[in-house]
Scaffold this motif. Structure first.
Motif, short mmCIF file in Angstrom:
data_model
loop_
_atom_site.label_atom_id
_atom_site.label_comp_id
_atom_site.label_asym_id
_atom_site.label_seq_id
_atom_site.Cartn_x
_atom_site.Cartn_y
_atom_site.Cartn_z
N ARG A 81 -13.33 -3.43 -1.76
CA ARG A 81 -12.21 -4.34 -1.52
C ARG A 81 -10.97 -3.63 -0.97
O ARG A 81 -9.90 -3.68 -1.57
CB ARG A 81 -11.85 -5.12 -2.79
CG ARG A 81 -13.00 -5.78 -3.53
CD ARG A 81 -13.92 -6.59 -2.64
NE ARG A 81 -13.26 -7.63 -1.90
CZ ARG A 81 -13.49 -7.91 -0.62
NH1 ARG A 81 -14.37 -7.21 0.08
NH2 ARG A 81 -12.85 -8.88 -0.04
N LEU A 82 -11.11 -2.99 0.15
CA LEU A 82 -9.98 -2.36 0.82
C LEU A 82 -9.96 -2.82 2.28
O LEU A 82 -10.88 -2.51 3.05
CB LEU A 82 -10.06 -0.84 0.74
CG LEU A 82 -8.80 0.00 1.05
CD1 LEU A 82 -8.40 -0.04 2.52
CD2 LEU A 82 -7.61 -0.44 0.20
N LEU A 120 -1.97 -2.85 3.67
CA LEU A 120 -3.26 -2.73 3.00
C LEU A 120 -3.49 -3.94 2.11
O LEU A 120 -2.57 -4.44 1.48
CB LEU A 120 -3.32 -1.44 2.18
CG LEU A 120 -3.15 -0.14 2.97
CD1 LEU A 120 -3.31 1.07 2.06
CD2 LEU A 120 -4.14 -0.05 4.13
N THR A 121 -4.73 -4.40 2.06
CA THR A 121 -5.05 -5.65 1.38
C THR A 121 -6.31 -5.49 0.54
O THR A 121 -7.04 -4.50 0.66
CB THR A 121 -5.28 -6.78 2.39
OG1 THR A 121 -6.38 -6.43 3.25
CG2 THR A 121 -4.04 -7.03 3.22
N SER A 122 -6.57 -6.47 -0.30
CA SER A 122 -7.78 -6.47 -1.12
C SER A 122 -8.93 -7.02 -0.28
O SER A 122 -9.29 -8.20 -0.37
CB SER A 122 -7.57 -7.32 -2.37
OG SER A 122 -8.72 -7.30 -3.18
N GLY A 123 -9.48 -6.17 0.55
CA GLY A 123 -10.55 -6.56 1.45
C GLY A 123 -10.03 -7.23 2.70
O GLY A 123 -8.87 -7.66 2.78
N CYS A 124 -10.91 -7.34 3.70
CA CYS A 124 -10.53 -8.00 4.95
C CYS A 124 -10.28 -9.48 4.74
O CYS A 124 -9.46 -10.08 5.43
CB CYS A 124 -11.62 -7.79 6.00
SG CYS A 124 -11.18 -8.40 7.64
N GLY A 130 0.81 -1.21 0.00
CA GLY A 130 0.00 0.00 0.00
C GLY A 130 0.84 1.26 0.00
O GLY A 130 2.02 1.25 0.38
N TYR A 131 0.22 2.35 -0.44
CA TYR A 131 0.89 3.65 -0.39
C TYR A 131 1.25 4.00 1.05
O TYR A 131 0.45 3.78 1.97
CB TYR A 131 -0.01 4.75 -0.93
CG TYR A 131 -0.27 4.72 -2.42
CD1 TYR A 131 0.77 4.84 -3.34
CD2 TYR A 131 -1.57 4.59 -2.91
CE1 TYR A 131 0.52 4.83 -4.70
CE2 TYR A 131 -1.84 4.59 -4.26
CZ TYR A 131 -0.78 4.70 -5.16
OH TYR A 131 -1.04 4.68 -6.51
N LEU A 132 2.43 4.57 1.23
CA LEU A 132 2.87 4.96 2.58
C LEU A 132 1.89 5.94 3.21
O LEU A 132 1.54 5.82 4.39
CB LEU A 132 4.27 5.57 2.50
CG LEU A 132 4.86 6.05 3.83
CD1 LEU A 132 5.03 4.87 4.80
CD2 LEU A 132 6.21 6.75 3.60
#
Length: 449
Positions: A283-284, A135-139, A109-111
């Motif tokens: 999806r975050l 950061l991921t594609s959804g929990c 993920g972006y800082l």
């Protein structure tokens, strides 16, 4: 003259090839398959979603005379009555319009976005920095990374029962054993700590704690969380805290994070935008790494970074909007969502509490309510799957049978539907139960008296 991979020439009719190191080796005669034989991998074969396994086998043909009311899907957007806030939409529009987030981001993920999450969730008892956030594609991907970084094939994880079915799906597909520990409906779904402790052995690599709970809607007290931490500390088992519903708690309940109470147990806390901000399709998600005693150390962090590189991270547009979403969403939006869920839960609980043969358990958070079925009073049905299937056929109300959560003779209701539909669904459930309810023989004697 042909050009080899090292840039040097060789004769085109030579029976030798040049490898990447420039050395020569004889070409091998390759055996060939005599027929097509393409099979799915063991991982694919071992991947099974228990909910799909149950639901896909049900005969779901609604009564054509009654509109369908689906109380089964854990998606708050289905009925359109719970839109996200205008500030959240505007943040996404701004992220698109600025055209800064159309390329790849770092896989973690972006800082700037990670720092925004760290700032939002950091508290003195459990401080966070950007480096503690992935950061991921959804929990769901956060949960997958957390399981995969902590566990090897042959290890086991401890999973609540009833519990979110995805834990088992993710674990079993890669050779990790799932051990189910019991939750106690008579104690508002608290963990049976004695049973939990009995499940732990030398191959236990992770304890999953879901709070607030899907499917139960329960919220653990501070005292109960401290007892859970005591067990984890005693056996040196790290915790995966699924806290996607952490802020969806009725105003009368308190839901401290596990991390703020832990003095030594390392915790990977998984969360995301899906439920609190009512945007599951965006999806975050994220992993918050809580490791104040440096038990995870650098290797677990490096492992999470490597695993995040498998799909190159979460959607960059949503990452670009994340800081504004976290900082600019008004408190009134959260309050209104919680107020609605609390009111609907009370309506559902109060209505179904009056139905003979049903035993609802009042929730304190999340979006769900579990209802026990006294199957002895419903001899026409063999189990909860049969009961809920017939409920669809006759009343066009679909509740998820709790066998999907490996907890038979209950069903789960999602309380995000509009209030009028909730009342209508409860009336249909009551009518259905009244038709099939049979008192025990002793009950009949009591009635005769």
């Amino acid at each position: 003259i042909g050009i080899g991979v090292n840039g040097k020439g060789f004769h085109g009719n030579a029976l030798q090839h040049v490898n990447v190191n420039g050395s020569l080796y004889p070409a091998k005669v390759k055996s060939r398959r005599l027929r097509w034989d393409v099979k799915p991998s063991e991982m694919a074969n071992n991947t099974l979603n228990p909910i799909r396994a149950i639901v896909d086998g049900m005969k779901l043909t609604p009564n054509p005379e009654k509109p369908m009311i689906a109380l089964s899907i854990g998606d708050p957007t289905v009925f359109g009555n719970l839109p996200t806030d205008d500030a959240v939409i505007q943040a996404m529009k701004d992220a698109i319009d600025c055209q800064k987030y159309n390329g790849y981001a770092p896989s973690v993920g972006y800082l700037k976005s990670r720092q925004a999450v760290a700032n939002f969730y950091s508290i003195p008892q459990a401080p966070l920095e950007a480096e503690d956030v992935i950061l991921t594609s959804g929990c769901s991907q956060a949960i997958e990374l957390a399981i995969n970084v902590l566990c090897n094939p042959g290890d086991n994880i401890l999973v609540p029962c009833p519990g979110f079915s995805l834990y088992k799906t993710l674990a079993v597909s890669v050779g990790i054993e799932v051990k189910l520990y019991n939750l106690l409906p008579e104690k508002s779904w608290e963990i049976d700590l004695q049973h939990l402790e009995s499940m732990i052995d030398e191959r236990t690599s992770c304890l999953i704690v879901t709070n607030p709970s899907n499917p139960c809607g329960s919220v653990f007290s501070k005292e109960h969380l401290q007892k859970i931490l005591k067990v984890a500390s005693k056996y040196c088992v790290p915790i995966l805290a699924d806290e996607i519903y952490s802020d969806m708690v009725s105003t009368t309940a308190c839901c401290p994070s596990l991390a703020c109470l832990s003095s030594d147990v390392p915790i990977l806390s998984c969360g995301g935008l899906a439920k609190r901000w009512l945007v599951p399709g965006w999806r975050l998600g994220w992993i918050l790494i809580h490791d104040r005693n440096d038990i995870f150390g650098s290797k677990i962090r490096q492992g999470l970074v490597k695993l995040s590189q498998r799909i190159l991270g979460a959607c960059t547009i949503v990452q670009g909007a994340l800081e504004s979403i976290l900082n600019n969403t008004p408190q009134s939006f959260y309050n209104n969502t919680i107020s609605f869920l609390k009111s609907n839960s009370e309506i559902c609980y109060n209505q179904l509490s009056l139905v003979p043969g049903l035993n609802p358990v009042m929730p304190s958070g999340a979006m769900y309510l579990m209802v026990g079925i006294d199957m002895d009073h419903f001899p026409d049905f063999t189990n909860d799957v049969d009961f809920t299937e017939r409920l669809v056929t006759e009343q066009s109300v679909f509740c998820l049978p709790a066998s999907a959560f490996e907890y038979p003779n209950f069903f789960r209701i999602v309380v995000t539907v509009p209030e009028e539909l909730m009342l209508q669904a409860c009336a249909r459930i009551r009518e259905f139960c009244q038709r099939y309810y049979r008192p025990h023989s002793c009950d009949s004697n009591d009635l005769d008296q």
